[in-house]
Design an enzyme around this catalytic site. Structure first.
Site, PDB file in Angstrom:
ATOM      1  N   LYS A  39       0.626  -0.976   0.018  1.00 27.56           N
ATOM      2  CA  LYS A  39       0.254  -0.074   0.201  1.00 27.56           C
ATOM      3  C   LYS A  39       1.117   1.391   0.351  1.00 27.56           C
ATOM      4  O   LYS A  39       0.466   2.479  -0.660  1.00 27.56           O
ATOM      5  CB  LYS A  39      -0.938   0.176   1.570  1.00 27.56           C
ATOM      6  CG  LYS A  39      -2.572  -1.132   1.132  1.00 27.56           C
ATOM      7  CD  LYS A  39      -3.027  -1.179   2.189  1.00 27.56           C
ATOM      8  CE  LYS A  39      -3.949  -3.046   2.110  1.00 27.56           C
ATOM      9  NZ  LYS A  39      -4.526  -2.693   0.877  1.00 27.56           N
ATOM     10  N   ASP A  82      -5.782   2.544  -3.441  1.00 28.00           N
ATOM     11  CA  ASP A  82      -3.963   3.260  -2.976  1.00 28.00           C
ATOM     12  C   ASP A  82      -4.334   4.316  -3.933  1.00 28.00           C
ATOM     13  O   ASP A  82      -3.924   4.901  -4.047  1.00 28.00           O
ATOM     14  CB  ASP A  82      -2.963   2.015  -3.509  1.00 28.00           C
ATOM     15  CG  ASP A  82      -3.000   1.075  -1.946  1.00 28.00           C
ATOM     16  OD1 ASP A  82      -3.955   1.087  -1.394  1.00 28.00           O
ATOM     17  OD2 ASP A  82      -2.603  -0.190  -2.237  1.00 28.00           O
TER      18      ASP A  82
HETATM   19  O1  RIB Z   1      -3.811  -2.248  -2.018  1.00 27.95           O
HETATM   20  C1  RIB Z   1      -3.062  -2.980  -2.572  1.00 27.95           C
HETATM   21  C2  RIB Z   1      -2.363  -3.247  -1.553  1.00 27.95           C
HETATM   22  O2  RIB Z   1      -3.220  -4.481  -0.818  1.00 27.95           O
HETATM   23  C3  RIB Z   1      -1.015  -4.391  -2.764  1.00 27.95           C
HETATM   24  O3  RIB Z   1      -0.512  -4.107  -3.516  1.00 27.95           O
HETATM   25  C4  RIB Z   1      -1.238  -5.795  -1.572  1.00 27.95           C
HETATM   26  O4  RIB Z   1       0.412  -5.562  -1.630  1.00 27.95           O
HETATM   27  C5  RIB Z   1      -1.012  -5.635   0.035  1.00 27.95           C
HETATM   28  O5  RIB Z   1      -0.471  -4.491   0.530  1.00 27.95           O
END
Ligand code: RIB
Length: 302
Positions: free
Chosen positions: A38, A247
């Site tokens: 994230k 994200d």
């Molecule tokens: O939010 C998605 C992310 O959550 C992925 O890339 C995984 O690595 C987890 O951290």
């Protein structure tokens, strides 16, 4: 400059006709390894959006470190604060079904050994904003928030994965970003009773963050912004893979606010970037650059 403190993972992503139920084995249709985590995803989204971004994070001394960093390096994210620690690089098992929904399990590895003193006073002095998530040690986040406040940084937290937030954390935030599950967890942890989403945003804002943003997937987003309620629809797309869409939203939202945009304008950019990211596979590999976001906005589809 935006400073992101958080996780780096290597995502092992499996596509499958459906997500496995407990005790079930599902035959998949493909597998790939790509950069995720994230913290890394949010830093990558902000840098692709066009804002100079630094990521303070950790990778291990294993073979996963290099591929996990590849896109951050290519995008030009400032990794001068990167920690290389003994142990395993964070790794996520991601399953994506035919509708683009996912299930994720994270083995945090050295992400949990990341310490907030890896962030220098000089970095905090240069940062306009600090963006955090919950894939690293929560105690480190709290200590870093206090330091960032002393430097006058805008402080932002994406409460993902969902955690109970101490009053001191809420009190040190300018901006909180949550999805529906994370909103419920945040509210319950703060001792708030059942309420509408807007009521919960307002009640959480009274505990600290003047801005609270709720992402609603295909239903867009709702925001409490200094006493005003804002709503934005999602970009109309055929979702192929929603991994990391939140994200992308968080990274672009904070980047746009750092640029001096209003919350309404920043929300429009964030939801456009997140929508575009859902049309391609992977987390960082799916994130649009500024030109693509601007084109979608100008076309009226953003
Ligand atoms: O939010 C998605 C992310 O959550 C992925 O890339 C995984 O690595 C987890 O951290």
């Amino acid at each position: 400059m935006l400073l992101v403190f958080g996780s780096i993972n290597l995502d092992l992503a499996f596509s499958a006709p459906s997500l496995p139920l407990a005790g079930q084995t599902v035959l998949g249709t493909g597998m790939s390894a790509s950069p995720g985590g994230k913290g890394a995803n949010q830093a990558h989204a902000a840098q692709r959006y066009g804002l100079a971004t630094a990521l303070v994070a950790a990778v291990g001394d294993d073979d996963f470190a290099r591929p996990a960093l590849a896109r951050l390096v290519a995008a030009g994210v400032d990794l001068s604060g990167l920690q290389r620690l003994p142990g395993a690089t964070g790794c996520a098992a991601v399953v994506v079904d035919a509708c683009g929904q996912n299930q994720i399990v994270v083995a945090p590895g050295v992400n949990l050994a990341l310490r907030q003193d890896a962030v220098t006073e000089q970095q905090l002095a240069r940062a306009r904003a600090l963006l955090l998530q919950m894939e690293t040690d929560p105690a480190q986040n709290l200590a870093l928030l206090s330091r960032a406040r002393r430097h006058g940084c805008l402080t932002a937290l994406n409460n993902a994965p969902a955690a109970t937030l101490p009053a001191a954390v809420l009190g040190a935030l300018d901006l909180l970003i949550v999805n529906e599950g994370e909103l419920q967890r945040t509210a319950a942890g703060a001792g708030l009773g059942a309420d509408s989403p807007a009521g919960l945003l307002r009640a959480i804002a009274a505990l600290g963050p003047a801005r609270v943003v709720l992402t609603l997937g295909a239903a867009g987003a709702l925001a409490w912004d200094h006493g005003a309620l804002l709503q934005v629809e999602a970009l109309a797309v055929q979702a192929l893979d929603t991994t990391g869409a939140g994200d992308t939203f968080s990274g672009v939202l904070v980047a746009a606010l750092v640029e001096g945009r209003t919350m309404a304008d920043a929300l429009a950019r964030a939801r456009t970037a997140a929508g575009l990211a859902c049309t391609r596979p992977g987390a960082q590999s799916a994130q649009p650059d500024r030109a693509e976001i601007e084109t979608a906005l100008a076309a009226g589809s953003g």
